[in-house]
Design a protein around this motif. Sequence first.
Motif, PDB file in Angstrom:
ATOM      1  N   UNK A   1       0.846  -1.196   0.000  1.00 61.11           N
ATOM      2  CA  UNK A   1       0.000   0.000   0.000  1.00 61.11           C
ATOM      3  C   UNK A   1       0.879   1.242   0.000  1.00 61.11           C
ATOM      4  N   UNK A   2       1.911   1.243   0.819  1.00 63.50           N
ATOM      5  CA  UNK A   2       2.832   2.374   0.884  1.00 63.50           C
ATOM      6  C   UNK A   2       3.520   2.636  -0.445  1.00 63.50           C
ATOM      7  N   UNK A   3       3.922   1.563  -1.131  1.00 64.00           N
ATOM      8  CA  UNK A   3       4.558   1.720  -2.445  1.00 64.00           C
ATOM      9  C   UNK A   3       3.592   2.337  -3.453  1.00 64.00           C
ATOM     10  N   UNK A   4       2.331   1.935  -3.387  1.00 70.04           N
ATOM     11  CA  UNK A   4       1.350   2.505  -4.306  1.00 70.04           C
ATOM     12  C   UNK A   4       1.074   3.974  -3.967  1.00 70.04           C
ATOM     13  N   UNK A   5       1.046   4.302  -2.680  1.00 67.93           N
ATOM     14  CA  UNK A   5       0.878   5.705  -2.287  1.00 67.93           C
ATOM     15  C   UNK A   5       2.018   6.521  -2.876  1.00 67.93           C
ATOM     16  N   UNK A   6       3.250   6.033  -2.729  1.00 66.88           N
ATOM     17  CA  UNK A   6       4.416   6.745  -3.265  1.00 66.88           C
ATOM     18  C   UNK A   6       4.318   6.868  -4.786  1.00 66.88           C
ATOM     19  N   UNK A   7       3.926   5.780  -5.445  1.00 69.62           N
ATOM     20  CA  UNK A   7       3.814   5.785  -6.913  1.00 69.62           C
ATOM     21  C   UNK A   7       2.845   6.869  -7.383  1.00 69.62           C
ATOM     22  N   UNK A   8       1.651   6.903  -6.792  1.00 69.99           N
ATOM     23  CA  UNK A   8       0.655   7.886  -7.221  1.00 69.99           C
ATOM     24  C   UNK A   8       1.053   9.302  -6.794  1.00 69.99           C
ATOM     25  N   UNK A   9       1.741   9.438  -5.677  1.00 69.14           N
ATOM     26  CA  UNK A   9       2.235  10.754  -5.259  1.00 69.14           C
ATOM     27  C   UNK A   9       3.228  11.277  -6.283  1.00 69.14           C
ATOM     28  N   UNK A  10       4.144  10.395  -6.722  1.00 68.18           N
ATOM     29  CA  UNK A  10       5.121  10.783  -7.749  1.00 68.18           C
ATOM     30  C   UNK A  10       4.424  11.158  -9.047  1.00 68.18           C
ATOM     31  N   UNK A  11       3.443  10.331  -9.440  1.00 68.09           N
ATOM     32  CA  UNK A  11       2.706  10.614 -10.681  1.00 68.09           C
ATOM     33  C   UNK A  11       2.028  11.973 -10.634  1.00 68.09           C
ATOM     34  N   UNK A  12       1.562  12.361  -9.477  1.00 65.96           N
ATOM     35  CA  UNK A  12       0.869  13.645  -9.325  1.00 65.96           C
ATOM     36  C   UNK A  12       1.857  14.780  -9.048  1.00 65.96           C
ATOM     37  N   UNK A  13       3.148  14.442  -8.971  1.00 57.80           N
ATOM     38  CA  UNK A  13       4.207  15.424  -8.715  1.00 57.80           C
ATOM     39  C   UNK A  13       3.957  16.190  -7.411  1.00 57.80           C
ATOM     40  N   UNK A  14       3.641  15.407  -6.374  1.00 56.96           N
ATOM     41  CA  UNK A  14       3.418  15.958  -5.035  1.00 56.96           C
ATOM     42  C   UNK A  14       4.567  15.486  -4.150  1.00 56.96           C
ATOM     43  N   UNK A  15       5.162  16.402  -3.428  1.00 59.54           N
ATOM     44  CA  UNK A  15       6.252  16.015  -2.531  1.00 59.54           C
ATOM     45  C   UNK A  15       5.678  15.291  -1.317  1.00 59.54           C
ATOM     46  N   UNK A  16       6.533  14.535  -0.670  1.00 62.90           N
ATOM     47  CA  UNK A  16       6.118  13.829   0.529  1.00 62.90           C
ATOM     48  C   UNK A  16       5.667  14.839   1.605  1.00 62.90           C
ATOM     49  N   UNK A  17       6.356  15.957   1.668  1.00 60.96           N
ATOM     50  CA  UNK A  17       6.007  17.002   2.632  1.00 60.96           C
ATOM     51  C   UNK A  17       4.619  17.579   2.336  1.00 60.96           C
ATOM     52  N   UNK A  18       4.336  17.820   1.060  1.00 64.77           N
ATOM     53  CA  UNK A  18       3.036  18.369   0.681  1.00 64.77           C
ATOM     54  C   UNK A  18       1.908  17.395   1.009  1.00 64.77           C
ATOM     55  N   UNK A  19       2.130  16.118   0.736  1.00 66.70           N
ATOM     56  CA  UNK A  19       1.099  15.123   1.043  1.00 66.70           C
ATOM     57  C   UNK A  19       0.904  15.013   2.547  1.00 66.70           C
ATOM     58  N   UNK A  20       1.994  14.980   3.281  1.00 69.27           N
ATOM     59  CA  UNK A  20       1.901  14.899   4.744  1.00 69.27           C
ATOM     60  C   UNK A  20       1.102  16.069   5.298  1.00 69.27           C
ATOM     61  N   UNK A  21       1.372  17.253   4.793  1.00 71.71           N
ATOM     62  CA  UNK A  21       0.654  18.447   5.257  1.00 71.71           C
ATOM     63  C   UNK A  21      -0.832  18.354   4.915  1.00 71.71           C
TER      64      UNK A  21
END
Length: 113
Positions: A13-33
């Motif tokens: 699940x975490x890998x898929x979250x990272x994959x879609x976050x990358x696809x959307x060009x969202x930083x980990x910090x932005x998603x966390x916020x």
Amino acid sequence: MNCIGIEPDYTAIGKRIRKYRWEKDISQEELAEAVGVSTTHMSHIETGATKLSLSVFIKISTALDISADLLLNDNTPPDYIYSQIQKEGSDRQKRILTELSKAAKMILEREKI
């Protein structure tokens, strides 16, 4: 374990979250916020080092504008892939997708499927 005895694969699940976050060009910090967790916690979620709550899972799904089933399993629906290429793909990718779709349609018609 949950009530039916199946533990979710938090790493996948975490890998898929990272994959879609990358696809959307969202930083980990932005998603966390957006989700209301620390960047460290988001990192742990993406690596599967921690279990995420249902409320955090839903917030992630909403922030990424991705259906929960895409995050829960690997079965990316063809219409999602098609729409991503149509929205973000190169002209060449769009042309190839169109050609493949036409060829598939011809085969289905020929086979009466």
